[in-house]
Design an enzyme around this catalytic site. Sequence first.
Site, PDB file in Angstrom:
ATOM      1  N   ASP A  12       0.857  -1.187   0.000  1.00 48.50           N
ATOM      2  CA  ASP A  12       0.000   0.000   0.000  1.00 48.50           C
ATOM      3  C   ASP A  12       0.890   1.233   0.000  1.00 48.50           C
ATOM      4  OD1 ASP A  12      -2.497   1.568   0.361  1.00 48.50           O
ATOM      5  OD2 ASP A  12      -1.561   2.045   2.284  1.00 48.50           O
ATOM      6  N   VAL A  13       0.818   2.022  -1.074  1.00 48.92           N
ATOM      7  CA  VAL A  13       1.681   3.181  -1.241  1.00 48.92           C
ATOM      8  C   VAL A  13       0.899   4.438  -0.890  1.00 48.92           C
ATOM      9  CG1 VAL A  13       3.174   4.463  -2.810  1.00 48.92           C
ATOM     10  CG2 VAL A  13       2.910   1.996  -3.086  1.00 48.92           C
ATOM     11  N   ASP A  53      -6.602   3.096  -1.650  1.00 46.77           N
ATOM     12  CA  ASP A  53      -6.483   2.791  -0.220  1.00 46.77           C
ATOM     13  C   ASP A  53      -7.843   2.763   0.471  1.00 46.77           C
ATOM     14  OD1 ASP A  53      -6.672   5.513  -0.764  1.00 46.77           O
ATOM     15  OD2 ASP A  53      -5.523   6.114   0.995  1.00 46.77           O
ATOM     16  N   ARG A  54      -8.755   3.629   0.017  1.00 49.86           N
ATOM     17  CA  ARG A  54     -10.095   3.668   0.611  1.00 49.86           C
ATOM     18  C   ARG A  54     -10.884   2.418   0.231  1.00 49.86           C
ATOM     19  NH1 ARG A  54     -12.413   9.522  -0.820  1.00 49.86           N
ATOM     20  NH2 ARG A  54     -13.888   9.036   0.862  1.00 49.86           N
ATOM     21  N   THR A  87      -1.796  10.687   5.605  1.00 48.06           N
ATOM     22  CA  THR A  87      -1.432  12.034   5.187  1.00 48.06           C
ATOM     23  C   THR A  87      -2.687  12.899   5.133  1.00 48.06           C
ATOM     24  OG1 THR A  87       0.359  11.089   3.869  1.00 48.06           O
ATOM     25  CG2 THR A  87      -0.253  13.370   3.414  1.00 48.06           C
TER      26      THR A  87
END
Length: 257
Positions: free
Chosen positions: A6-7, A109-110, A132
Site C-alpha cells: 500500500d503506497v 487505499d479507501r 497524510t
Amino acid sequence: MIFVIDVGNTNIVMGVYRDAALVRDWRVRTERNATEDEFNVLVSNLFGMHGIQPSQIQRTVISCVVPPMVALLDTFCRKYLGHAPLWVDARSCAGMPIRYRNPDEVGADRIVNAVAAYHKYRTSLIIIDFGTATTFDAISAQGEYLGGAISPGIHIASEALFQKASKLPRVEIFKPPSEVIGKDTAGSIKSGIIFGYAGLVDGMVRRMAAEMGGQPKVIATGGLAPLMQDVSETIEAVDGALTLEGLRLIAERMPKA
C-alpha cells in the site's frame, strides 16, 4: 505467498501472506525518486531478515495513491519478482458496489479498507484512516461503498500551523495533554491539535451516521488511530492491519493470470 503493498504519500506499508496468515509486515518512507533497483535492495533486505525468498512470492497486489510510484513498482515486480503486479481500483474491487458518481475517483487505499472492514464486520460502517489525509468512508449494511469525506491529516494541519505562525513552538502530538485548557503555549497547541481533531472526527461521524441511518460501527486505522481512539467519543475499534488484509482479500478475488 502473496506480497501486498500500500503506497501512501508519506509511508509505504508492505506485508507477506502465506494463505490467510500475515507472515511479516513493514512500514517504510515513500521515496518518489527511488529506482526499481533501489526499491529491490530495500525489499530484499527486509525479506532476508525474515528468511523470505523472492522466488516464494507468487502474486503481488498494490494499492497506490502516488502516481510517480506506479512505473517504479511495475518495473520492480516484473524485473525482480518475475510477474506483473495486480493494481487495485474500483473495477478490480469484486463484490463491493461503488456508489461514487465516478468510481474511478475513489482512492485505492479507501477501497482496500472498505473491503477488509466489511469482510470482517458484515455491518454498516464508518471507516476513518489517519494518514497524510484523514479519510472517512461509509459502507452500507449491504456492503456498498457509499462515499465519504476527506480532510487534511493531523500532521499536515500541524505543519501548516508551525510554518504560518513562526513564533509558535513545534510540539509532539503522540500523547494527549492531561487538560483541554492549556496552561502554556505548548500545552495549548497540543490541546488544540489533538482534542480539536477529536472534535472533527466525532462531528463528522455523527453527521455521516445521521445520513446513513441506523448505528454504523466506527473503525479507525492508520498510524495515529490509537491516539485518536483515546480522545474520540465515537471510535469503537482500531484495526492496524486493515489495509494489508484488504489487499489480500482483493488478491484472492482477482483472476489469476
